[in-house]
Design an enzyme around this catalytic site. Structure first.
Site, PDB file in Angstrom:
ATOM      1  N   THR A   1     -14.393 -42.991  -3.616  1.00  0.00           N
ATOM      2  CA  THR A   1     -14.604 -44.400  -3.289  1.00  0.00           C
ATOM      3  C   THR A   1     -16.072 -44.699  -3.538  1.00  0.00           C
ATOM      4  OG1 THR A   1     -12.855 -44.414  -1.630  1.00  0.00           O
ATOM      5  CG2 THR A   1     -14.510 -46.154  -1.489  1.00  0.00           C
TER       6      THR A   1
ATOM      7  N   LYS B   1     -10.043 -50.742  -3.580  1.00  0.00           N
ATOM      8  CA  LYS B   1     -10.289 -49.842  -2.449  1.00  0.00           C
ATOM      9  C   LYS B   1     -11.156 -50.510  -1.387  1.00  0.00           C
ATOM     10  CE  LYS B   1     -10.241 -46.201   0.108  1.00  0.00           C
ATOM     11  NZ  LYS B   1     -10.650 -44.855  -0.306  1.00  0.00           N
TER      12      LYS B   1
ATOM     13  N   LYS C   1     -20.249 -45.781   4.713  1.00  0.00           N
ATOM     14  CA  LYS C   1     -20.638 -45.955   3.309  1.00  0.00           C
ATOM     15  C   LYS C   1     -19.760 -47.011   2.640  1.00  0.00           C
ATOM     16  CE  LYS C   1     -18.686 -43.384   0.428  1.00  0.00           C
ATOM     17  NZ  LYS C   1     -17.467 -43.353  -0.411  1.00  0.00           N
TER      18      LYS C   1
END
Length: 296
Positions: free
Chosen positions: A95, A170, A238
């Site tokens: 990701t 995502k 993140k």
């Protein structure tokens, strides 16, 4: 049979690579912490350097931690693109940043290497049980080349558009999960505080309109006091940070996302960044002076 390389054998990557080995593929693997690849080596994989993997593989998968790791592994002078064979395929399951995915695609085109940005969703359980959702950006040619391999660990695999679209999908996924995690820990806190049997609550709600992945998978872990990671808090922070950066770029205001990001940042501030995302319960416990699980 084609030669496959796999870089990044952590919580999810290890299980995904294992499915390919069991399907009969010859794998070379690399991880910064070699011990995390031991179970794959026992199954027949060979440990190799990044450059060795690049030079000898027809398809290379990456599943690393952060965009900076992706950039180092793929774009650095000693990285994959400098060493991969023309006509080979690179599939990045990390990701990462949509803009980085576009840059990788542009650099790969110069080397005549096909590339997909292909982040996954489903956590540690989805990886072990080979039922991950895989959201993909890239060309149809690259997608068709990689599809049969990804079917060994993915259940729902969808080409979402050109380079970067997998990462945008995502980020959408993470925004939805962020809100569902808050709802899960707050709902369980209410149930416990009001004297309900929280296990019965989870079982019942998962048959109705409140059913969701967070409640089904992480709810029981919260009640057991099991905060071990299926997905790390620091990795989720993140992801949420990238989502906020993209929102800023698009002039999009998502106040719920910003709030959840702050709650998860507080876990890192309390030294809980290596816990699983269900550790969000700790924030609610501290705010209210309560304990949801005696083991927590």
């Amino acid at each position: 049979m084609m030669k496959v390389g796999w870089i990044g054998t952590g919580i999810m990557g290890r299980s995904m690579a294992e499915h390919l080995i069991k399907a009969g593929y010859s794998l070379q693997v690399y991880n910064r912490t070699p011990s995390k690849s031991e179970s794959l080596i026992e199954l027949g994989a060979k440990f190799a350097s990044i450059s060795e993997i690049a030079q000898s593989s027809d398809v290379v998968f990456t599943m690393v931690g952060y965009p900076s790791d992706v950039e180092e592994v793929i774009l650095s002078p000693l990285g994959l693109l400098q060493n991969m064979k023309p006509g080979s395929l690179l599939i990045d399951h990390t990701t990462s940043s949509p803009s980085l995915a576009v840059r990788i695609s542009q650099e790969a085109e110069k080397k005549n290497v096909l590339v997909l940005d292909a982040p996954v969703s489903g956590g540690d359980i989805g990886a072990r049980e080979a039922r991950l959702a895989i959201m993909i950006g890239g060309s149809e040619e690259a997608f068709n080349r990689g599809l049969e391999l990804m079917k060994h660990y993915g259940k729902n695999i969808e080409l979402m558009g050109p380079a970067g679209c997998g990462q945008h999908t995502k980020i959408t996924n993470q925004i939805v999960i962020a809100s569902s995690m808050v709802g899960m820990v707050e709902g369980l806190s209410y149930a416990v505080k009001s004297g309900l049997d929280a296990e019965k609550v989870i079982n019942l709600l998962n048959t109705g309109a409140a059913a969701n992945f967070s409640l089904k998978v992480y709810g029981p872990r919260v009640l057991r006091g099991d905060l071990e990671p299926g997905f790390l808090v620091e990795h989720f922070v993140k992801d949420l940070g990238m989502a906020l950066e993209e929102c800023k770029r698009m002039n999009l205001s998502l106040p719920g996302l910003a709030m959840v990001n702050q709650l998860y940042l507080s876990l890192i501030a309390n030294g809980e960044g290596r816990k699983g995302t269900q550790a969000l319960i700790k924030v609610i416990e501290r705010l209210n002076g309560i304990k949801i699980s005696p083991n927590n």
